[in-house]
Design an enzyme around this catalytic site. Sequence first.
Site, PDB file in Angstrom:
ATOM      1  N   LYS A 135       0.909  -1.200  -0.040  1.00  0.00           N
ATOM      2  CA  LYS A 135       0.008   0.042   0.020  1.00  0.00           C
ATOM      3  C   LYS A 135       1.066   1.250  -0.079  1.00  0.00           C
ATOM      4  O   LYS A 135       2.194   1.392   0.422  1.00  0.00           O
ATOM      5  CB  LYS A 135      -1.041   0.035   1.197  1.00  0.00           C
ATOM      6  CG  LYS A 135      -2.000   0.934   0.968  1.00  0.00           C
ATOM      7  CD  LYS A 135      -3.258   0.169   0.572  1.00  0.00           C
ATOM      8  CE  LYS A 135      -4.348   0.938   0.164  1.00  0.00           C
ATOM      9  NZ  LYS A 135      -5.668   0.140  -0.270  1.00  0.00           N
TER      10      LYS A 135
ATOM     11  N   ASP B  89      -6.785   4.471  -4.736  1.00  0.00           N
ATOM     12  CA  ASP B  89      -7.747   4.297  -3.485  1.00  0.00           C
ATOM     13  C   ASP B  89      -8.019   5.664  -3.287  1.00  0.00           C
ATOM     14  O   ASP B  89      -8.320   6.372  -3.997  1.00  0.00           O
ATOM     15  CB  ASP B  89      -6.458   3.956  -2.482  1.00  0.00           C
ATOM     16  CG  ASP B  89      -7.257   3.389  -0.844  1.00  0.00           C
ATOM     17  OD1 ASP B  89      -7.801   2.243  -0.801  1.00  0.00           O
ATOM     18  OD2 ASP B  89      -7.383   4.382   0.186  1.00  0.00           O
TER      19      ASP B  89
HETATM   20  P1  NAP Z   1     -13.012   7.856  -2.703  1.00  0.00           P
HETATM   21  O1  NAP Z   1     -13.514   7.416  -3.792  1.00  0.00           O
HETATM   22  O2  NAP Z   1     -11.743   8.654  -2.529  1.00  0.00           O
HETATM   23  O3  NAP Z   1     -14.138   8.089  -1.791  1.00  0.00           O
HETATM   24  C1  NAP Z   1     -13.891   8.179  -0.047  1.00  0.00           C
HETATM   25  C2  NAP Z   1     -15.317   8.405   0.469  1.00  0.00           C
HETATM   26  O4  NAP Z   1     -15.111   8.601   1.771  1.00  0.00           O
HETATM   27  C3  NAP Z   1     -15.625  10.127   0.062  1.00  0.00           C
HETATM   28  O5  NAP Z   1     -16.957  10.034   0.121  1.00  0.00           O
HETATM   29  C4  NAP Z   1     -14.991  10.651   1.208  1.00  0.00           C
HETATM   30  O6  NAP Z   1     -15.636  12.044   1.571  1.00  0.00           O
HETATM   31  C5  NAP Z   1     -15.296   9.620   2.544  1.00  0.00           C
HETATM   32  N1  NAP Z   1     -14.155   9.810   3.385  1.00  0.00           N
HETATM   33  C6  NAP Z   1     -12.628   9.730   3.372  1.00  0.00           C
HETATM   34  N2  NAP Z   1     -12.230  10.104   4.582  1.00  0.00           N
HETATM   35  C7  NAP Z   1     -13.229  10.192   5.339  1.00  0.00           C
HETATM   36  C8  NAP Z   1     -13.411  10.503   6.795  1.00  0.00           C
HETATM   37  N3  NAP Z   1     -12.382  10.582   7.509  1.00  0.00           N
HETATM   38  N4  NAP Z   1     -14.502  10.559   7.433  1.00  0.00           N
HETATM   39  C9  NAP Z   1     -15.733  10.527   6.638  1.00  0.00           C
HETATM   40  N5  NAP Z   1     -15.749  10.353   5.230  1.00  0.00           N
HETATM   41  C10 NAP Z   1     -14.528  10.185   4.815  1.00  0.00           C
HETATM   42  O7  NAP Z   1     -12.184   6.348  -2.292  1.00  0.00           O
HETATM   43  P2  NAP Z   1     -12.699   4.751  -2.469  1.00  0.00           P
HETATM   44  O8  NAP Z   1     -11.948   4.376  -3.415  1.00  0.00           O
HETATM   45  O9  NAP Z   1     -14.301   4.797  -2.476  1.00  0.00           O
HETATM   46  O10 NAP Z   1     -12.435   4.208  -1.154  1.00  0.00           O
HETATM   47  C11 NAP Z   1     -13.240   4.215   0.040  1.00  0.00           C
HETATM   48  C12 NAP Z   1     -12.969   2.971   0.966  1.00  0.00           C
HETATM   49  O11 NAP Z   1     -12.853   1.886   0.318  1.00  0.00           O
HETATM   50  C13 NAP Z   1     -11.366   3.198   1.524  1.00  0.00           C
HETATM   51  O12 NAP Z   1     -11.502   2.463   2.817  1.00  0.00           O
HETATM   52  C14 NAP Z   1     -10.638   2.384   0.640  1.00  0.00           C
HETATM   53  O13 NAP Z   1      -9.216   1.747   1.243  1.00  0.00           O
HETATM   54  C15 NAP Z   1     -11.603   1.411   0.333  1.00  0.00           C
HETATM   55  N6  NAP Z   1     -11.005   0.387  -0.947  1.00  0.00           N
HETATM   56  C16 NAP Z   1     -11.251   1.023  -2.206  1.00  0.00           C
HETATM   57  C17 NAP Z   1     -11.185   0.257  -3.138  1.00  0.00           C
HETATM   58  C18 NAP Z   1     -11.058   0.681  -4.537  1.00  0.00           C
HETATM   59  O14 NAP Z   1     -11.058   0.009  -5.322  1.00  0.00           O
HETATM   60  N7  NAP Z   1     -11.137   2.037  -4.637  1.00  0.00           N
HETATM   61  C19 NAP Z   1     -10.791  -1.324  -3.021  1.00  0.00           C
HETATM   62  C20 NAP Z   1     -10.794  -1.745  -1.880  1.00  0.00           C
HETATM   63  C21 NAP Z   1     -10.960  -0.868  -0.637  1.00  0.00           C
HETATM   64  P3  NAP Z   1     -14.900  13.438   1.308  1.00  0.00           P
HETATM   65  O15 NAP Z   1     -15.119  13.540  -0.175  1.00  0.00           O
HETATM   66  O16 NAP Z   1     -15.509  14.438   2.333  1.00  0.00           O
HETATM   67  O17 NAP Z   1     -13.403  13.156   1.461  1.00  0.00           O
END
Ligand code: NAP
Length: 452
Positions: free
Chosen positions: A130, A170
């Site tokens: 990561k 991510d």
């Molecule tokens: P993303 O598109 O950047 O979206 C993140 C979302 O979470 C946004 O709505 C953001 O709100 C919110 N957020 C971030 N930090 C926060 C906090 N401290 N408190 C409350 N809300 C918060 O990211 P994503 O890819 O969807 O990832 C979301 C989660 O899934 C993460 O844990 C990531 O590690 C996991 N994940 C992602 C993938 C992937 O393929 N993308 C795969 C496996 C796991 P704001 O806009 O206000 O920041």
Amino acid sequence: MAVSEHVDLPRFIEGVKKRNPGQDEFVQAVTEVAEDIFGFMADKVKYHEAQILRRIAEPDRVISFRVCWEDDKGNIRVQRGWRVQNNNSIGPYKGGIRFHPSVTESVLKFLAFEQTFKNALTGLPMGGGKGGSNFNPKGKSVNEIMRFCQSFMTELYRHIGADVDVPAGDIGVGGREIGFMFGQYKRITNNFTGVLTGKGLEWGGSLIRTEATGYGAVYFLQNMLKTKGDSLEGKTAVISGSGNVATHAAEKIVALGGKVLTLSDSEGFVHDPDGITQEKIDWVKEHKTHRRGRISDYAKEFKGASFHGGGARPWGVACDVALPCATQNELNGEEAKTLLKNGCIAVSEGANMPTDLDGVHIFKAAKILYAPGKASNAGGVAVSGLEMSQNSARISWKEADLQQQLLDIMEGIHSRCLEYGSDGKGYTDYVKGANIAGFKKVADSMLAYGVV
Ligand code: NAP
């Protein structure tokens, strides 16, 4: 090999805390895994002798570097970047890159540790890694983001490679940022190779990679409900987040006949009792991704919806199923109790470690259907693995084939969890199942390599 002293669980955790001072998220992730692995290892002296868990909980390496860039006003800005390469026993390091001000070495170490088990669970040959930076993309211009990504890659490029370490996106890193980083990698090395996943379709990306994590988390939920003869039809769902994972999870819930009541961001959540339809999800995607807007605007756009600010989280809204899809430690013990009190029967984590240790213990004690992210959100990295295969073969697979592979992979992960997590009396501890199945594959490979 000498038989080393067998430490018990409390002593093991003490050691982890001592060696990683102030790294709370990392200690939390290791504790959750160790709670299950110690039981599993009790009668398996070979893992103790070879100190396998101790070795998996010590990253192969942590690379930390300075990232300098110039903002639009000509100010020089300095950020910190990292790549944590946790374990490559079953394949090249693989795991996303996160750009968010909350990123620390502890957060990335926990994510790389979790990724090691997750990637093993997919059945594909991928190790765990990561990376990321404390860079905050919010409020930055496209040119600033491009300059940051280029500077980040100017150091990272020497540590990655198609057979070495293959990062993806991510939080804060989507297709646009992957494009900027891949462009810089190619410029420096003069190599067009599958060194990043989540690429655009025109330049080596795979169909359904964008949707895969959210869709996969819903497929996993469907598999869990099926063990009880149940389905998503007519179920109400509470979802946190409004990014990639949350919006695609919402989309699949709607497609399978469920009703989505909430979405959120770091400022608060929106509650739409009429249900967040596909049309409304499309608006959220456009608003959050392209207009870089806030979820609070949803309540202004759609009648009947309310916004709850001050960083409020959606877990107090009554629902049948819950999908935390925002970030780590966004669902605590009290919130877990509230969900149960309101009749929630299943939780499928789209985010990584969104439930804190108290919450995990409460869900386990209540014996509900509870899937940890390392199992339920593995669909994204699985399709990244398929992107790597397509890049190596220099071909692109059809969407229908990839959709079927994602379904099969999620079903396979579910079966692996059942194998090690079922009590034989109708309850499955999916956390235990995922931890043991993931551990066993990595551990057995490490045993084959001797002391390295
Ligand atoms: P993303 O598109 O950047 O979206 C993140 C979302 O979470 C946004 O709505 C953001 O709100 C919110 N957020 C971030 N930090 C926060 C906090 N401290 N408190 C409350 N809300 C918060 O990211 P994503 O890819 O969807 O990832 C979301 C989660 O899934 C993460 O844990 C990531 O590690 C996991 N994940 C992602 C993938 C992937 O393929 N993308 C795969 C496996 C796991 P704001 O806009 O206000 O920041």
